[in-house]
Design a protein around this motif. Structure first.
Motif, PDB file in Angstrom:
ATOM      1  N   ILE A 968      51.852  26.823  11.440  1.00 31.39           N
ATOM      2  CA  ILE A 968      53.059  26.809  12.184  1.00 31.39           C
ATOM      3  C   ILE A 968      52.510  27.364  13.670  1.00 31.39           C
ATOM      4  O   ILE A 968      52.442  28.807  13.464  1.00 31.39           O
ATOM      5  N   THR A 969      52.881  26.801  14.752  1.00 29.90           N
ATOM      6  CA  THR A 969      52.653  27.176  15.900  1.00 29.90           C
ATOM      7  C   THR A 969      53.631  27.124  17.042  1.00 29.90           C
ATOM      8  O   THR A 969      54.329  25.878  16.803  1.00 29.90           O
ATOM      9  N   ALA A 970      53.860  27.978  17.653  1.00 32.07           N
ATOM     10  CA  ALA A 970      54.961  27.715  18.701  1.00 32.07           C
ATOM     11  C   ALA A 970      54.098  27.531  20.103  1.00 32.07           C
ATOM     12  O   ALA A 970      53.679  28.644  20.542  1.00 32.07           O
ATOM     13  N   PRO A 971      54.171  26.472  20.714  1.00 37.70           N
ATOM     14  CA  PRO A 971      53.337  26.103  22.097  1.00 37.70           C
ATOM     15  C   PRO A 971      54.141  26.913  23.135  1.00 37.70           C
ATOM     16  O   PRO A 971      55.334  27.005  23.105  1.00 37.70           O
ATOM     17  N   ALA A 972      53.363  27.355  23.976  1.00 39.90           N
ATOM     18  CA  ALA A 972      53.773  27.987  25.270  1.00 39.90           C
ATOM     19  C   ALA A 972      54.827  27.040  25.940  1.00 39.90           C
ATOM     20  O   ALA A 972      54.173  25.833  26.457  1.00 39.90           O
ATOM     21  N   ILE A 973      56.054  27.286  26.259  1.00 35.93           N
ATOM     22  CA  ILE A 973      57.006  26.450  27.371  1.00 35.93           C
ATOM     23  C   ILE A 973      57.478  27.341  27.890  1.00 35.93           C
ATOM     24  O   ILE A 973      58.284  28.212  27.946  1.00 35.93           O
ATOM     25  N   THR A 974      57.234  26.826  29.380  1.00 38.65           N
ATOM     26  CA  THR A 974      57.719  27.637  30.559  1.00 38.65           C
ATOM     27  C   THR A 974      59.436  27.995  30.248  1.00 38.65           C
ATOM     28  O   THR A 974      59.790  26.582  30.128  1.00 38.65           O
ATOM     29  N   ASN A 975      59.924  29.053  30.468  1.00 43.67           N
ATOM     30  CA  ASN A 975      61.537  29.175  30.417  1.00 43.67           C
ATOM     31  C   ASN A 975      62.035  28.910  29.143  1.00 43.67           C
ATOM     32  O   ASN A 975      63.311  28.630  29.048  1.00 43.67           O
ATOM     33  N   PHE A 976      61.027  28.903  28.105  1.00 45.57           N
ATOM     34  CA  PHE A 976      61.602  28.447  26.824  1.00 45.57           C
ATOM     35  C   PHE A 976      61.139  29.186  25.680  1.00 45.57           C
ATOM     36  O   PHE A 976      61.962  29.853  24.994  1.00 45.57           O
TER      37      PHE A 976
END
Length: 1002
Positions: A968-976
């Motif tokens: 389970i990964t959370a990709p880096a998302i600008t301003n998110f």
């Protein structure tokens, strides 16, 4: 496009008052109208005149003003040499015909400018209120003494009238005739009821209460001469001036005949003021009455055949009025050898598009994709994803949908909406049902692919109930229920019951309730003066009904800030002098919608109409791939800049260079086509802003439509931007205004023949300009027009993309309606929602998002607007905001995640579905899953009151992933969100009002 000159610059007219020549010209925007007004006269003081008096100059200005009380309004005199205001000015005498002015010629001989109709804008920039300045004495006491003591003045000459630009000019049709001129003009008409003055199409008759100067100093004409090309729609006017009150004014035409014997038949000649075709394809007949001393333009059109022989044609147009002697005008029309292949449509300033007002284009109720033809099996009608069985009395016995809980497909499991048949109940004084019916049974009147219609009659000793109904291919169901008293009778109530399955009544929207979970007990009463409410939507995500209660006098009200100017009419039947209402509550196993009308008596022979409509939702399954692949760029910009953002569709708003004027996208169509052609060459689609609700004052047909009374323009108090006050005058509603381009809109009246014009216009823009669809910003037309629009937009393989924006209608000015409820009849033909301004995405609960914003229960998806939306909550419903509309949010980082993950082909399984494989340990933190091929994107959003930690409860079997191998990964998302990795057993920290996008894969 050819430049259209709305006045005739430097035309010289010999003025009847003084015999001087006056130029009527444009000022070419040489001054600021917000300071000095839109009009001025140029006064010349000669050196010779100054010999008599160098301090006081005198001029009489024959200004011929149609505004009232000119003596009370300010004017300013400006020295042309210094451009400075002269303070020593006094108006000695003023009326509507002329103003007698004295002023100090401070620079000696030369020109001086007299500005009048000075105003200041109050109110907001987009809803200005032009307030005209009052006359104030500025002259010094010493100078006024010189005025009073002088025996002679320096006589000046008024040489020129100028408007700030061509469009603001009063010349030639807004200058009034003088009383003397009018008397001379009518000197031989003392015994007449009216006179008729023919006028060319290029000079629209504008004034209702005055005769124009242009008609004076010549006899009343008895003939009119024009020139038209073959195939052209040729328009002209007959100006009727009433010398008495006139009733039933109309025009009788003869055929036009050439010397050769060739004719143009009467069938190709008509007056749009009295005859035509309604927006719903019915014959239009209107009685025109004219009050004494008013002018009524009658716009007449000759639809010249393409194959007619060139030559001079002669005929007659005879104007009649009840009890009055008729007047006949000889019509001389020269037909040239030139063929106007498009009917002259490309020259709309010639009023050629007035023909569109009576169009029947796209009226056939053909099935529109993705819908399928209706099928009838005994008393059961099947349509896309839905089915309805009729009871013998003609009302629904059962309604079913077959959409899956996820709303991404049509399944085989039936979702029943009703527990028992819908039915009317007639109650006696004790509250007991008092009618025993003899029922005729259902008789089908039509079984077409697009419409199935039927009737049934139920008779008792006291009343007869005649039912006529029709179901259309999109799920719209209309009922006309005629109740006739067969004897004098008294009822304690006549009501209608919709007994719904609780599983199909989880949510409710309308009747004073914002969209969300259905309240346990809803009690609602009619209040049409203040509330645009006559029904509601009740349902679940994959099964629901919208109902609306009406009678035979139903008229669509105004919306978007104007509801209170034209509210709903209280239905005589359902409303019953405000005794009626609606209750929604649990009754036994059913959730009962009880529409009651209260106690009433009916006399023998009396008729009441208990009409209603139903919409069966959803309309179709959700096209999630369209959501992921179609990305709107909602601004005018260079094509390459738009493409670089990753957007695929450019939405071109009004007030832009290629679509400047609101809801009239025809003037800059050449620029628009150039832009669209480039976009297409680079793989982009283009949609334009164009709706019906208000209309730019730049429309070529403004005054022709104004001649139709309140058919196209709503009645109102007038006011608004100066141009409207100075040229339209009174009795209208001012709407949106764009200061940068002086575009001033007028509110449309509702359902009218303008919708025919609108459909034809969209057809022309699709075929000739190449638009790929439209952006609707609230709408004031009904589903008949929407179907026609969808047909012309999708013709010949055109994509016909339609998205709808609405500002939140739940406020006083809009009558406390729900945007989704208000526009649900249009939802079958939309591709996306954008709800919208004044929607609070922070304080609203998930069920409000689901029912009022997302579009999901209706087969649609949406986007957010206000303040950029809430991106975490939006992704629960597959929504982002729209680029580049908000400065607070940029959807591109989320678009990138969609692309990297590969959203196309995913199955969306929302938190609302019983099949959602992921839930959290906190019921205020919701999860929606986007699943495909052994991987899933999980959207998590919080409605909790504080920051929380949650565990993911995952049904790995439903998810189709081996938990032992899962990451389970959370990709880096600008301003998110930041990049982060989670173990399956980890708690996930969720910030208040925010959430995560997590990727799960083996």
């Amino acid at each position: 496009m050819k430049k259209i000159i709305l006045i005739l610059p430097f035309f010289l007219l010999l003025h009847s008052v003084f015999g001087q020549q006056i130029n009527y010209t444009s000022g070419n925007n040489g001054w600021d109208p917000d300071v000095l007004g839109n009009h001025r006269f140029i006064i010349n003081v000669s050196t010779q005149a100054l010999v008599k008096n160098k301090n006081v100059s005198h001029v009489i200005i024959p200004w011929r003003r149609k505004d009232t009380n000119p003596e009370a309004k300010a004017l300013v005199v400006i020295d042309a040499k210094t451009n400075k205001k002269i303070t020593n000015v006094t108006l000695q005498n003023s009326n509507r015909e002329l103003g007698e002015l004295l002023f100090e010629p401070v620079s000696g001989a030369g020109n001086y400018y007299v500005y009048y109709l000075l105003y200041r804008n109050e109110g907001s920039a987009n809803y200005p209120k032009g307030v005209y300045l009052k006359s104030v004495e500025t002259a010094s006491a010493d100078w006024l003494k010189q005025v009073s003591s002088s025996k002679t003045y320096a006589e000046a000459q008024m040489t020129e009238y100028q408007s700030v630009d061509d469009f603001n000019s009063f010349y030639p049709m807004d200058f009034i005739a003088t009383v003397k001129e009018k008397a001379t003009f009518l000197s031989n008409e003392a015994s007449s009821g009216f006179v008729v003055i023919p006028e060319d199409r290029m000079f629209s008759i504008r004034m209702k209460h005055d005769l124009p100067m242009k008609w004076m100093n010549k006899p009343i004409p008895s003939s009119f001469t024009g020139e038209a090309n073959k195939g052209e729609y040729y328009a002209y006017q007959l100006g009727v001036y009433a010398l008495q009150n006139l009733k039933n004014v109309k025009v009788i035409f003869s055929k036009l005949t050439a010397v050769s014997g060739e004719t143009i038949p009467v069938s190709r000649i008509a007056c749009i003021n009295t005859d035509g075709t309604t927006y719903d394809d019915k014959p239009f007949k209107k009685i025109v009455d004219v009050i004494k001393d008013d002018v009524q333009p009658l716009w007449c059109g000759i639809d010249v055949p393409q194959d007619v022989k060139a030559g001079d044609y002669i005929g007659q147009a005879t104007v009649t009025a009840d009890g009055q002697k008729s007047r006949t005008i000889q019509i001389n029309l020269k037909i040239t050898d030139k063929l106007a292949a498009d009917g002259g449509i490309s020259e709309p300033w010639k009023q050629t598009r007035l023909k569109w007002l009576n169009s029947s284009l796209a009226q056939e109720n053909t099935v529109i994709a993705p819908y399928i033809p209706l099928e009838v099996d005994k008393n059961t009608i099947s349509l896309l994803g839905r089915k309805m069985e009729l009871n013998e009395d003609g009302f629904p016995k059962q309604i079913q949908t077959f959409f899956t809980p996820e709303m991404t497909s049509i399944g085989t499991k039936a979702n029943d909406l009703l527990i028992e048949p819908a039915h009317f109940k007639f109650l006696d004084s004790s509250g007991k049902e008092c009618q025993k019916w003899k029922i005729s049974g259902v008789k089908f009147l039509k079984k077409d692919a697009g419409t199935v219609a039927w009737e049934s009659s139920s008779t008792s000793d006291a009343v007869q109930m005649d039912v006529n109904a029709a179901l259309e291919f999109d799920g719209f169901l209309s009922y006309t229920v005629k109740i006739t008293a067969l004897e004098d009778v008294v009822f304690s109530d006549i009501n209608f019951h919709l007994p719904m399955q609780p599983t199909a009544a989880k949510y409710l929207m309308g009747l004073g309730q914002k969209g969300g979970n259905r309240p346990e007990n809803l009690q609602w009463k009619w209040d049409v003066a203040n509330k645009n409410q006559d029904g509601a939507w009740i349902g679940n995500v994959n099964a629901g009904l919208q109902f609306s209660l009406r009678d035979e006098k139903y008229s669509r009200p105004l919306n978007t800030n104007f509801y209170l100017q034209k509210p709903l009419l209280l239905p005589t039947s359902w409303g019953n002098d405000n005794k009626g209402g609606i209750n929604v509550s649990q009754k036994g196993k059913a959730v009962l919608v009880n529409a009651y009308s209260g106690s009433r008596g009916m006399k023998k022979g009396e008729v009441l109409y208990y009409n209603f409509t139903l919409l069966i939702t959803p309309f179709h399954a959700i096209d999630t791939d369209f959501q992921w692949e179609t990305r709107f760029y909602h601004s005018y910009n260079a094509i390459d800049s738009i493409k670089a953002t990753g957007a695929t569709v450019a939405n071109i708003h009004h007030a832009t260079p290629i679509n400047p004027y609101i809801n009239y996208p025809f003037i800059e169509h050449v620029k628009m086509k150039t832009f669209i052609d480039e976009a297409h060459s680079k793989g982009l689609k283009v949609k334009i802003y164009n709706t019906v609700r208000e209309l730019s004052n730049k429309a070529y047909e403004t005054f022709a439509m104004r001649s139709l009374g309140h058919e196209i323009y709503s009645p109102g108090k007038g006011g608004g931007f100066s141009w409207l006050q100075e040229h339209i005058g009174d009795d209208y509603l001012a709407a949106w205004f764009v200061p940068e381009i002086k575009d001033a809109a007028i509110v449309n009246s509702g359902m009218s023949r303008w919708h025919n014009y609108y459909v034809e216009g969209m057809n022309w823009l699709t075929k000739e300009v190449g638009i790929d669809g439209i952006y609707l910003d609230d709408v004031a037309f009904d589903r008949i027009t929407m179907k026609r629009i969808k047909r012309v937009l999708t013709q010949n393989g055109h994509p016909g993309i339609i998205d709808l924006h609405s500002a939140n209608q739940y406020n006083k000015s809009d009558g406390f309606n729900n945007s989704a409820n208000l526009y649900m009849e249009h939802f079958p033909y939309l591709n996306r929602l954008w709800f919208g301004e004044y929607f609070d995405y922070e304080k609203s609960n998930p069920d409000f998002f689901l029912t009022e914003v997302s579009g999901i229960p209706y087969g649609l998806m949406g986007e957010m607007l206000q303040d950029g939306g809430n991106p975490w909550r939006g992704m629960i419903y597959g929504m982002t905001n729209r680029m580049p509309w908000s400065d607070n949010a940029d959807p591109r980082p989320i678009w990138k995640v969609w692309d990297d993950f590969g959203m196309k082909g995913t199955e969306m399984i929302g938190y609302w579905s019983e099949n959602c494989p992921v839930k959290t340990s906190n019921d205020k933190v919701l999860a929606t899953v986007y699943k495909k091929n052994g991987t899933a994107l999980i959207a998590i959003a919080s409605w909790a009151d504080t920051d929380v930690k949650v565990k993911l409860n995952i049904d790995w079997k439903k998810l189709g992933i081996d938990p032992a191998k899962a990451t389970i990964t959370a990709p880096a998302i600008t301003n998110f969100q930041p990049s982060q990795t989670f173990f399956v057993t980890d708690e996930v920290a969720v910030t208040k009002g925010k959430g995560w996008l997590l990727i799960v894969k083996e």
